[in-house]
Motif scaffolding. Structure first.
Motif: not given
Lengths: 90, 211
Positions: B88, B124, B158-160, B165, B182
């Motif tokens: 990550i 998460r 990891q991205t949008s 997120n 999240f």
């Protein structure tokens, strides 16, 4: 849309990044010997260059690393990138 | 349950409990729904953050404990015995399990001061996305390239995704993607993905108690 090359993740869309300001400013070497004018300059005064500029960006939606970006403010070309503590190719 | 487990009480409740409803929804597609969704509830997610000069020894300890070296290469993941290890950040990984075999305290105890170990599982939510249209759904909310030549089993990022997120981990070329967001965004994210899946037709399968 800008594509910014994260040194770790590769090219990513600008929506994953936040701008972190001017990366040319250097923290005073000896804070105790730094005058008010020099502090004012370090904290507040920024160039607004037309052309190449070196900036901090944060890959906040990705690997959350800080990076340095050399960007042309007139064309928005991303010229080079490096880790925040690394050197940009000249 | 392992001796180092600290998550036995109170009983865990998914953020999507009562929100996810099993069934078939959206467009009727000949040949069946293009998308399958299900939650993977109650995961253990252990974040291991080493320092630059302890990354190698940290990797070796994890290999001793779990049997596989955490990927040193960015945006790669590895899976062994249903345990996922995702890169990550530089010398930082997530170890994701469906039970608490290794547990944060257990891993922290073996790593000493060489790495910071944090439990992220309660923060998460994970949704498993599969089905023949999965690669067409993700680009509706994400700028990454999901062509199989660019994002296949063993890739993570990891991205949008859908304005949240997210960590996307491709665990199978079928394809199967695990999406980690999240917890407090889980309902919003679920609403986005269910809406985005509508055009492909989607089925929601009920979740097992674990994983």
């Amino acid at each position: 849309m800008l594509l910014i090359k994260c040194p770790w993740c590769g090219e990513r869309d600008m929506v994953e990044f936040t701008h972190g300001g001017d990366a040319t400013k250097v923290y005073p070497k000896d804070p105790n010997a730094t005058t008010s004018e020099e502090w004012h300059d370090f904290i507040y005064l920024r160039e607004n260059p037309c052309g190449e500029h070196v900036e901090y960006w944060h890959h906040v939606a990705g690997c959350r690393q800080w990076l340095k970006v050399r960007r042309d403010t007139t064309t928005h070309d991303i010229l080079t990138t490096a880790p925040a503590d690394g050197d940009l190719d000249t | 349950m392992g001796s180092a487990c600290v998550f036995d009480k109170p009983e865990r409740l998914s953020a999507l409990s009562g929100v996810i409803e099993p069934g078939t929804f959206g467009r009727k597609i000949a040949g069946g729904p293009g998308i399958t969704l299900r939650e993977r509830p109650n995961l253990s997610i252990i974040q291991v953050a080493a320092y630059a000069d302890t990354a190698e020894e940290t990797g070796a300890v994890i290999q001793d404990l779990i049997g596989v070296l955490p990927p040193p290469e960015p945006n790669r993941s590895i899976m062994v015995d249903s345990i996922q290890i995702c890169w990550i950040a530089p010398h930082k990984w997530w170890i994701i399990e469906t039970d608490q075999r290794h547990g944060a305290e257990f891993i922290a105890g073996h790593l000493g001061n060489g790495a910071a170990v944090t439990s992220q599982g309660h923060g998460r939510s994970c949704i498993r996305l599969s089905g023949p249209s999965a690669r067409d759904l993700l680009p509706k909310g994400c700028t990454l390239d999901f062509h199989p030549s660019r994002f296949s089993a063993g890739h993570c990022a990891q991205t949008s995704l859908g304005h949240s997120n997210a960590l996307i981990n491709c665990i199978d070329d079928e394809p199967i993607f695990d999406l980690y967001v999240f917890r407090s965004y889980a309902v919003s994210f679920w609403e986005w993905i269910a809406d985005a899946a509508g055009e492909f037709g989607y089925q929601v399968s009920s979740s097992p108690e674990h994983g």
